[in-house]
Design a protein around this motif. Sequence first.
Motif, mmCIF file in Angstrom:
data_model
loop_
_atom_site.group_PDB
_atom_site.id
_atom_site.type_symbol
_atom_site.label_atom_id
_atom_site.label_comp_id
_atom_site.label_asym_id
_atom_site.label_seq_id
_atom_site.Cartn_x
_atom_site.Cartn_y
_atom_site.Cartn_z
ATOM 1 N N PHE A 134 -8.186 128.062 43.947
ATOM 2 C CA PHE A 134 -8.270 129.509 43.730
ATOM 3 C C PHE A 134 -7.539 129.931 42.446
ATOM 4 N N PHE A 135 -7.669 129.075 41.436
ATOM 5 C CA PHE A 135 -7.005 129.361 40.163
ATOM 6 C C PHE A 135 -7.514 130.675 39.574
ATOM 7 N N ALA A 136 -8.806 130.903 39.603
ATOM 8 C CA ALA A 136 -9.381 132.119 39.016
ATOM 9 C C ALA A 136 -8.858 133.366 39.719
ATOM 10 N N GLU A 137 -8.743 133.279 41.033
ATOM 11 C CA GLU A 137 -8.250 134.433 41.792
ATOM 12 C C GLU A 137 -6.771 134.690 41.486
ATOM 13 N N ARG A 138 -6.001 133.634 41.351
ATOM 14 C CA ARG A 138 -4.588 133.796 41.007
ATOM 15 C C ARG A 138 -4.444 134.402 39.610
ATOM 16 N N LEU A 139 -5.317 133.977 38.707
ATOM 17 C CA LEU A 139 -5.282 134.546 37.360
ATOM 18 C C LEU A 139 -5.653 136.023 37.398
ATOM 19 N N LEU A 175 -4.946 138.113 39.684
ATOM 20 C CA LEU A 175 -3.756 138.859 40.077
ATOM 21 C C LEU A 175 -2.824 139.062 38.885
ATOM 22 N N LYS A 176 -2.739 138.058 38.033
ATOM 23 C CA LYS A 176 -1.938 138.211 36.821
ATOM 24 C C LYS A 176 -2.506 139.308 35.927
ATOM 25 N N LEU A 177 -3.837 139.419 35.938
ATOM 26 C CA LEU A 177 -4.488 140.420 35.096
ATOM 27 C C LEU A 177 -4.192 141.841 35.555
ATOM 28 N N LEU A 178 -3.771 141.983 36.811
ATOM 29 C CA LEU A 178 -3.397 143.308 37.293
ATOM 30 C C LEU A 178 -2.111 143.785 36.624
ATOM 31 N N ARG A 179 -1.271 142.811 36.220
ATOM 32 C CA ARG A 179 0.007 143.149 35.593
ATOM 33 C C ARG A 179 -0.047 142.992 34.072
ATOM 34 N N ASN A 180 -0.960 142.135 33.608
ATOM 35 C CA ASN A 180 -1.086 141.868 32.180
ATOM 36 C C ASN A 180 -2.563 141.902 31.807
ATOM 37 N N SER A 181 -2.892 142.400 30.620
ATOM 38 C CA SER A 181 -4.282 142.412 30.195
ATOM 39 C C SER A 181 -4.768 140.996 29.913
ATOM 40 N N ARG A 182 -6.096 140.809 29.933
ATOM 41 C CA ARG A 182 -6.682 139.513 29.598
ATOM 42 C C ARG A 182 -6.252 139.097 28.200
ATOM 43 N N ASP A 183 -6.255 140.049 27.262
ATOM 44 C CA ASP A 183 -5.883 139.718 25.893
ATOM 45 C C ASP A 183 -4.417 139.308 25.797
ATOM 46 N N ALA A 184 -3.543 139.979 26.581
ATOM 47 C CA ALA A 184 -2.121 139.631 26.546
ATOM 48 C C ALA A 184 -1.900 138.219 27.058
ATOM 49 N N GLY A 238 -13.381 131.051 29.732
ATOM 50 C CA GLY A 238 -11.985 131.173 29.347
ATOM 51 C C GLY A 238 -11.038 130.764 30.463
ATOM 52 N N VAL A 239 -11.384 131.169 31.696
ATOM 53 C CA VAL A 239 -10.565 130.790 32.858
ATOM 54 C C VAL A 239 -10.599 129.285 33.058
ATOM 55 N N GLU A 240 -11.781 128.689 32.976
ATOM 56 C CA GLU A 240 -11.906 127.242 33.181
ATOM 57 C C GLU A 240 -11.183 126.471 32.086
ATOM 58 N N SER A 241 -11.259 126.941 30.846
ATOM 59 C CA SER A 241 -10.550 126.280 29.750
ATOM 60 C C SER A 241 -9.043 126.291 29.986
ATOM 61 N N LEU A 242 -8.523 127.434 30.396
ATOM 62 C CA LEU A 242 -7.095 127.534 30.665
ATOM 63 C C LEU A 242 -6.687 126.627 31.819
ATOM 64 N N HIS A 243 -7.503 126.581 32.872
ATOM 65 C CA HIS A 243 -7.178 125.738 34.033
ATOM 66 C C HIS A 243 -7.150 124.260 33.634
ATOM 67 N N ARG A 244 -8.109 123.823 32.865
ATOM 68 C CA ARG A 244 -8.129 122.427 32.436
ATOM 69 C C ARG A 244 -6.905 122.094 31.578
ATOM 70 N N THR A 245 -6.494 123.044 30.752
ATOM 71 C CA THR A 245 -5.312 122.840 29.925
ATOM 72 C C THR A 245 -4.053 122.727 30.781
ATOM 73 N N VAL A 246 -3.920 123.617 31.750
ATOM 74 C CA VAL A 246 -2.773 123.586 32.665
ATOM 75 C C VAL A 246 -2.716 122.256 33.412
ATOM 76 N N LEU A 247 -3.853 121.813 33.955
ATOM 77 C CA LEU A 247 -3.885 120.581 34.746
ATOM 78 C C LEU A 247 -3.539 119.354 33.908
ATOM 79 N N GLU A 248 -4.075 119.268 32.697
ATOM 80 C CA GLU A 248 -3.789 118.105 31.860
ATOM 81 C C GLU A 248 -2.310 118.032 31.531
ATOM 82 N N ASN A 249 -1.735 119.181 31.170
ATOM 83 C CA ASN A 249 -0.320 119.205 30.819
ATOM 84 C C ASN A 249 0.547 118.893 32.040
ATOM 85 N N GLN A 250 0.200 119.460 33.171
ATOM 86 C CA GLN A 250 0.926 119.204 34.412
ATOM 87 C C GLN A 250 0.891 117.719 34.773
#
Length: 393
Positions: free
Chosen positions: A162-167, A169-178, A310-322
């Motif tokens: 549920f990475f997209a859904e968690r993201l 929730l972040k968008l509620l506090r921060n804009s997509r651009d931020a 954009g969401v999938e790109s960020l998730h793949r980046t997070v997973l590789e680094n993790q």
Amino acid sequence: MKPESLRYFPDNYAQSRERFRQLRTLSPSRYQVQGGLFKVSSSDEDLTVDWLHFRSNAPRLVVLVSGVHGMEAPTGAAMQQLFVDMLRAGQLPGDFDLLMLHALNPYGFKYGRRATENNVDLNRNLDTTAALFANGNHGYRQLHDFLLPQEPVDLSRWENRFFAERLSLKLLRNSRDAIQEAALSGQYQYPQGFYYGGDSFEPQQEFLQQLLIDKAAPYQSILFIDLHTGFGTRGETHFYPGNPATEQIRRDMEWVFQDYEMVWPSEASGFFPIRGDLIGFAGKLLAAEKRFVPIILEFGTMDSLATKGGVESLHRTVLENQGHFHGFLSGQDRAEVQRRYEEMFYPSSGRWRSKIIGDMSNIYPQVLARFLQLEEVKPERGDLNITAVDSGH
């Protein structure tokens, strides 16, 4: 799809490096060819940045750089080989010399990472002063826990499913651009985070500074092309100018690339200014004395400008680094994360590879023709302020 296009794309670092070294035997007869290598200090003693200089008495220099980000190097190397093939075949107009650098980050190329062995993003690490490393990234700090999980990768965990859904929730506090700006613009506080610019220069910085100043010395005009993959619409070639250090550079870029849409940094474009990038660094070294025309060519792979991509790109980046820092729960998780990450930067699709070869076969001669006409555009030298400006993407 054109099967003959696929031959340009290497299988691995060793094959790509050998192909590049062989290009010195393929230059047109009007050139004298110089070449060399820079051995990168590493636990792997066979990592080199290789360069070739096709030199005549031309007043102009074209620079092609591949592999600032290691995982992006195979496609960049393919584009360098294509350029030489077109040069030999007489398909490129004008009188110019050529400088090529292969795999600026050989560790990342060989071991399937975007960053160096020190986890440094070279395109956030290049500048003329160490003041670069004092820059902060408040947004990244706020998103630290979300972007940098501290446990082994388990793709079955709800946080990943549920990475997209968690993201969202972040968008509620921060804009997509931020969020995009925080994640992409670079950071200097978290050595185990992605887009980490380091706390000191990587060895390539000194090598690059010496090589570029030396090789560029005889030339009046320089076209500097930095080859990348990953960001943007899949199968499309994006022209990313970064933040030109002077108005003269901007005017010259607008002239040379007038046949293409340049994607200037803005919230609307989804591209954001960064610090410590290659073309900004090269501009600080060269633009005060020469007509300097830089560009990043970005070959899109994931439709990352759209929300889903954009969401999938960020998730793949997070997973590789993790996974790199904390490991994987299973070999299956490791293989799947590595597969997704490689596809994000070096798609296996023959259709994608053939498409960008076809596009660049048209782009190279068109851009060179405009570059040759640049001397007709009167320079305005009154606005140079190279040392005071940060770099672009």
